[in-house]
Scaffold this motif. Sequence first.
Motif, PDB file in Angstrom:
ATOM      1  N   PRO A  33       0.670  -1.233  -0.120  1.00  0.00           N
ATOM      2  CA  PRO A  33       0.019  -0.059   0.065  1.00  0.00           C
ATOM      3  C   PRO A  33       0.963   1.244   0.044  1.00  0.00           C
ATOM      4  O   PRO A  33       2.038   1.237   0.324  1.00  0.00           O
ATOM      5  CB  PRO A  33      -0.837  -0.130   1.294  1.00  0.00           C
ATOM      6  N   VAL A  34       0.134   2.485  -0.130  1.00  0.00           N
ATOM      7  CA  VAL A  34       0.803   3.697   0.095  1.00  0.00           C
ATOM      8  C   VAL A  34       0.465   4.389   1.444  1.00  0.00           C
ATOM      9  O   VAL A  34      -0.703   4.221   1.616  1.00  0.00           O
ATOM     10  CB  VAL A  34       0.138   4.493  -1.322  1.00  0.00           C
ATOM     11  N   GLY A  35       1.208   5.019   1.870  1.00  0.00           N
ATOM     12  CA  GLY A  35       1.114   5.724   3.170  1.00  0.00           C
ATOM     13  C   GLY A  35       0.937   7.063   2.960  1.00  0.00           C
ATOM     14  O   GLY A  35       0.817   7.719   1.765  1.00  0.00           O
ATOM     15  N   GLY A  36       0.761   7.977   3.944  1.00  0.00           N
ATOM     16  CA  GLY A  36       0.629   9.213   3.896  1.00  0.00           C
ATOM     17  C   GLY A  36       1.759  10.045   4.350  1.00  0.00           C
ATOM     18  O   GLY A  36       1.668  11.298   4.126  1.00  0.00           O
ATOM     19  N   SER A  41       9.091  13.217   5.926  1.00  0.00           N
ATOM     20  CA  SER A  41       8.495  12.416   7.053  1.00  0.00           C
ATOM     21  C   SER A  41       9.121  11.489   7.566  1.00  0.00           C
ATOM     22  O   SER A  41       9.498  10.507   6.647  1.00  0.00           O
ATOM     23  CB  SER A  41       7.083  12.000   6.546  1.00  0.00           C
ATOM     24  N   PRO A  42       9.179  11.014   8.869  1.00  0.00           N
ATOM     25  CA  PRO A  42       9.943   9.936   9.176  1.00  0.00           C
ATOM     26  C   PRO A  42       9.070   8.483   8.629  1.00  0.00           C
ATOM     27  O   PRO A  42       7.925   8.643   8.471  1.00  0.00           O
ATOM     28  CB  PRO A  42       9.812   9.888  10.908  1.00  0.00           C
ATOM     29  N   CYS A  43       9.913   7.543   8.569  1.00  0.00           N
ATOM     30  CA  CYS A  43       9.437   6.316   8.027  1.00  0.00           C
ATOM     31  C   CYS A  43       9.993   5.092   8.405  1.00  0.00           C
ATOM     32  O   CYS A  43      10.964   5.325   9.028  1.00  0.00           O
ATOM     33  CB  CYS A  43       9.153   6.253   6.447  1.00  0.00           C
ATOM     34  N   VAL A  44       9.468   4.063   8.462  1.00  0.00           N
ATOM     35  CA  VAL A  44      10.155   2.755   8.744  1.00  0.00           C
ATOM     36  C   VAL A  44      10.169   1.777   7.433  1.00  0.00           C
ATOM     37  O   VAL A  44      11.190   1.332   7.461  1.00  0.00           O
ATOM     38  CB  VAL A  44       9.324   1.866  10.026  1.00  0.00           C
ATOM     39  N   CYS A  49       5.338   6.054   3.212  1.00  0.00           N
ATOM     40  CA  CYS A  49       5.411   7.032   2.373  1.00  0.00           C
ATOM     41  C   CYS A  49       4.325   7.041   1.257  1.00  0.00           C
ATOM     42  O   CYS A  49       3.880   6.142   0.789  1.00  0.00           O
ATOM     43  CB  CYS A  49       6.671   7.012   1.570  1.00  0.00           C
ATOM     44  N   GLY A  50       4.305   8.573   0.701  1.00  0.00           N
ATOM     45  CA  GLY A  50       3.322   8.628  -0.312  1.00  0.00           C
ATOM     46  C   GLY A  50       3.821   7.991  -1.692  1.00  0.00           C
ATOM     47  O   GLY A  50       4.823   7.398  -1.806  1.00  0.00           O
ATOM     48  N   ALA A  51       3.043   7.796  -2.534  1.00  0.00           N
ATOM     49  CA  ALA A  51       3.265   7.032  -3.789  1.00  0.00           C
ATOM     50  C   ALA A  51       4.393   7.511  -4.672  1.00  0.00           C
ATOM     51  O   ALA A  51       5.114   6.321  -5.101  1.00  0.00           O
ATOM     52  CB  ALA A  51       2.155   7.168  -4.892  1.00  0.00           C
ATOM     53  N   GLU A  52       4.715   8.741  -4.563  1.00  0.00           N
ATOM     54  CA  GLU A  52       6.199   8.995  -5.569  1.00  0.00           C
ATOM     55  C   GLU A  52       7.388   9.047  -4.532  1.00  0.00           C
ATOM     56  O   GLU A  52       8.189   9.565  -5.076  1.00  0.00           O
ATOM     57  CB  GLU A  52       5.926  10.222  -6.301  1.00  0.00           C
ATOM     58  N   CYS A  63      13.773   8.712   6.430  1.00  0.00           N
ATOM     59  CA  CYS A  63      12.483   9.375   6.136  1.00  0.00           C
ATOM     60  C   CYS A  63      12.055   9.203   4.554  1.00  0.00           C
ATOM     61  O   CYS A  63      12.790   8.783   3.998  1.00  0.00           O
ATOM     62  CB  CYS A  63      12.834  11.097   6.228  1.00  0.00           C
ATOM     63  N   CYS A  64      10.970   9.818   4.065  1.00  0.00           N
ATOM     64  CA  CYS A  64      10.531   9.688   2.880  1.00  0.00           C
ATOM     65  C   CYS A  64      11.013  10.673   2.145  1.00  0.00           C
ATOM     66  O   CYS A  64      11.156  11.744   2.458  1.00  0.00           O
ATOM     67  CB  CYS A  64       8.771  10.099   2.868  1.00  0.00           C
ATOM     68  N   MET A  65      11.616  10.370   0.938  1.00  0.00           N
ATOM     69  CA  MET A  65      12.318  11.132  -0.141  1.00  0.00           C
ATOM     70  C   MET A  65      11.592  10.837  -1.455  1.00  0.00           C
ATOM     71  O   MET A  65      11.324   9.532  -1.801  1.00  0.00           O
ATOM     72  CB  MET A  65      13.746  10.962  -0.035  1.00  0.00           C
TER      73      MET A  65
END
Length: 103
Positions: A33-36, A41-44, A49-52, A63-65
């Motif tokens: 899935p895709v996150g928000g 934003s920090p991520c695991v 993270c968002g789609a792109e 983090c999301c890049m």
Amino acid sequence: MSPLCDPTDPEPGCGPNAHCVPAVDAMPVCEGPVGGGTPHSPCVARPDCGAELECVAAGAAACCMSWCASNLDCGGAEACTPVFPSVFVGAVQYGVCWDGITC
């Protein structure tokens, strides 16, 4: 699903709510899935993270890049920075937009 989706705009090739993930063998995959998570934003993991975006470790944090194929895909002080191992969609190498500062 298109075998040559675009990580910077995954919906046309992968459909809604999916990431286009470049690969070492140049054959990207669509994953959900895709996150928000938004850029920085920090991520695991990728689903945070968002789609792109990709979840990337930068120093002690992750983090999301944004995915990029060149500096033109990045904004501000960010540069398109290759990931290791190198990943591709067809002949195009992808990296992430990074400003050189850890998350």
